[in-house]
Scaffold this motif. Sequence first.
Motif, PDB file in Angstrom:
ATOM      1  N   ILE A   1      28.815  87.944  33.479  1.00 31.57           N
ATOM      2  CA  ILE A   1      30.045  87.322  33.006  1.00 31.57           C
ATOM      3  C   ILE A   1      29.712  86.476  31.777  1.00 31.57           C
ATOM      4  N   ILE A   2      30.516  86.607  30.747  1.00 35.33           N
ATOM      5  CA  ILE A   2      30.434  85.703  29.594  1.00 35.33           C
ATOM      6  C   ILE A   2      31.558  84.689  29.792  1.00 35.33           C
ATOM      7  N   PRO A   3      31.217  83.407  30.003  1.00 27.04           N
ATOM      8  CA  PRO A   3      32.261  82.402  30.248  1.00 27.04           C
ATOM      9  C   PRO A   3      33.258  82.314  29.093  1.00 27.04           C
ATOM     10  N   ALA A   4      34.480  82.018  29.436  1.00 28.56           N
ATOM     11  CA  ALA A   4      35.550  81.937  28.431  1.00 28.56           C
ATOM     12  C   ALA A   4      35.399  80.723  27.521  1.00 28.56           C
ATOM     13  N   ASP A   5      34.662  79.703  27.955  1.00 28.86           N
ATOM     14  CA  ASP A   5      34.592  78.470  27.181  1.00 28.86           C
ATOM     15  C   ASP A   5      33.432  78.423  26.177  1.00 28.86           C
ATOM     16  N   VAL A   6      32.745  79.554  25.925  1.00 28.49           N
ATOM     17  CA  VAL A   6      31.648  79.523  24.957  1.00 28.49           C
ATOM     18  C   VAL A   6      32.208  79.530  23.542  1.00 28.49           C
ATOM     19  N   GLU A   7      31.494  78.863  22.650  1.00 33.94           N
ATOM     20  CA  GLU A   7      31.875  78.885  21.245  1.00 33.94           C
ATOM     21  C   GLU A   7      31.320  80.157  20.627  1.00 33.94           C
ATOM     22  N   MET A   8      32.183  80.893  19.956  1.00 34.13           N
ATOM     23  CA  MET A   8      31.800  82.176  19.380  1.00 34.13           C
ATOM     24  C   MET A   8      31.487  82.045  17.894  1.00 34.13           C
ATOM     25  N   ASN A   9      30.478  82.786  17.455  1.00 29.81           N
ATOM     26  CA  ASN A   9      30.231  82.971  16.033  1.00 29.81           C
ATOM     27  C   ASN A   9      30.599  84.423  15.754  1.00 29.81           C
ATOM     28  N   ASN A  10      31.858  84.639  15.382  1.00 31.52           N
ATOM     29  CA  ASN A  10      32.372  85.999  15.226  1.00 31.52           C
ATOM     30  C   ASN A  10      31.691  86.775  14.105  1.00 31.52           C
ATOM     31  N   ASP A  11      31.162  86.098  13.100  1.00 28.67           N
ATOM     32  CA  ASP A  11      30.447  86.807  12.037  1.00 28.67           C
ATOM     33  C   ASP A  11      29.225  87.527  12.609  1.00 28.67           C
ATOM     34  N   VAL A  12      28.480  86.836  13.454  1.00 28.77           N
ATOM     35  CA  VAL A  12      27.282  87.428  14.056  1.00 28.77           C
ATOM     36  C   VAL A  12      27.673  88.537  15.036  1.00 28.77           C
TER      37      VAL A  12
ATOM     38  N   ARG B   1      24.071  88.665  21.094  1.00 31.39           N
ATOM     39  CA  ARG B   1      24.868  89.878  20.867  1.00 31.39           C
ATOM     40  C   ARG B   1      26.362  89.663  21.142  1.00 31.39           C
ATOM     41  N   TYR B   2      26.663  88.987  22.237  1.00 30.51           N
ATOM     42  CA  TYR B   2      28.060  88.902  22.661  1.00 30.51           C
ATOM     43  C   TYR B   2      28.762  87.595  22.326  1.00 30.51           C
ATOM     44  N   THR B   3      28.005  86.550  21.901  1.00 27.96           N
ATOM     45  CA  THR B   3      28.655  85.292  21.523  1.00 27.96           C
ATOM     46  C   THR B   3      28.266  84.841  20.114  1.00 27.96           C
ATOM     47  N   GLY B   4      27.189  85.407  19.581  1.00 35.05           N
ATOM     48  CA  GLY B   4      26.768  85.063  18.228  1.00 35.05           C
ATOM     49  C   GLY B   4      25.868  83.850  18.130  1.00 35.05           C
ATOM     50  N   THR B   5      25.519  83.223  19.262  1.00 39.20           N
ATOM     51  CA  THR B   5      24.601  82.076  19.237  1.00 39.20           C
ATOM     52  C   THR B   5      23.652  82.140  20.428  1.00 39.20           C
ATOM     53  N   ILE B   6      22.474  81.601  20.240  1.00 42.54           N
ATOM     54  CA  ILE B   6      21.479  81.525  21.313  1.00 42.54           C
ATOM     55  C   ILE B   6      21.852  80.440  22.320  1.00 42.54           C
ATOM     56  N   GLU B   7      22.471  79.366  21.839  1.00 47.88           N
ATOM     57  CA  GLU B   7      22.795  78.229  22.696  1.00 47.88           C
ATOM     58  C   GLU B   7      23.638  78.621  23.906  1.00 47.88           C
ATOM     59  N   ASN B   8      24.437  79.652  23.767  1.00 45.34           N
ATOM     60  CA  ASN B   8      25.294  80.072  24.873  1.00 45.34           C
ATOM     61  C   ASN B   8      24.523  80.710  26.032  1.00 45.34           C
ATOM     62  N   ALA B   9      23.253  80.986  25.846  1.00 39.75           N
ATOM     63  CA  ALA B   9      22.444  81.556  26.932  1.00 39.75           C
ATOM     64  C   ALA B   9      22.464  80.618  28.148  1.00 39.75           C
TER      65      ALA B   9
END
Length: 99
Positions: free
Chosen positions: A46-57, A16-24
């Motif tokens: 907290i959602i870490p600042a260094d996660v890669e985002m998929n903004n489309d999702v 929901r918040y990063t667009g990828t499952i890997e960021n879990a």
Amino acid sequence: MITVLNNQSLFDISIRYTGTIENAFKIAVANGLSLTDELQPGAQLIIPADVEMNNDVVNYFSAKGIQPATGLTENDLLMAQTVQRGIGYMQIGKTFKVS
């Protein structure tokens, strides 16, 4: 910071918040959690600042107002452990015979 909703898992939060499952994994580490920990509704994560985002999702979920909540409740677990009956649960050659 985000607020956990009822029945949300780290995977739900991640998609929901990063667009990828890997960021879990990164979210779990940042919050001192295990991937399998049951999250409490109302908890702040907290959602870490260094996660890669998929903004489309992320934008899709936001635009549609979708809040994934795939965690199982105690009742769901009890139902999953009971013997299921009916055509949807039959196995050919075991509980469903073709003649």
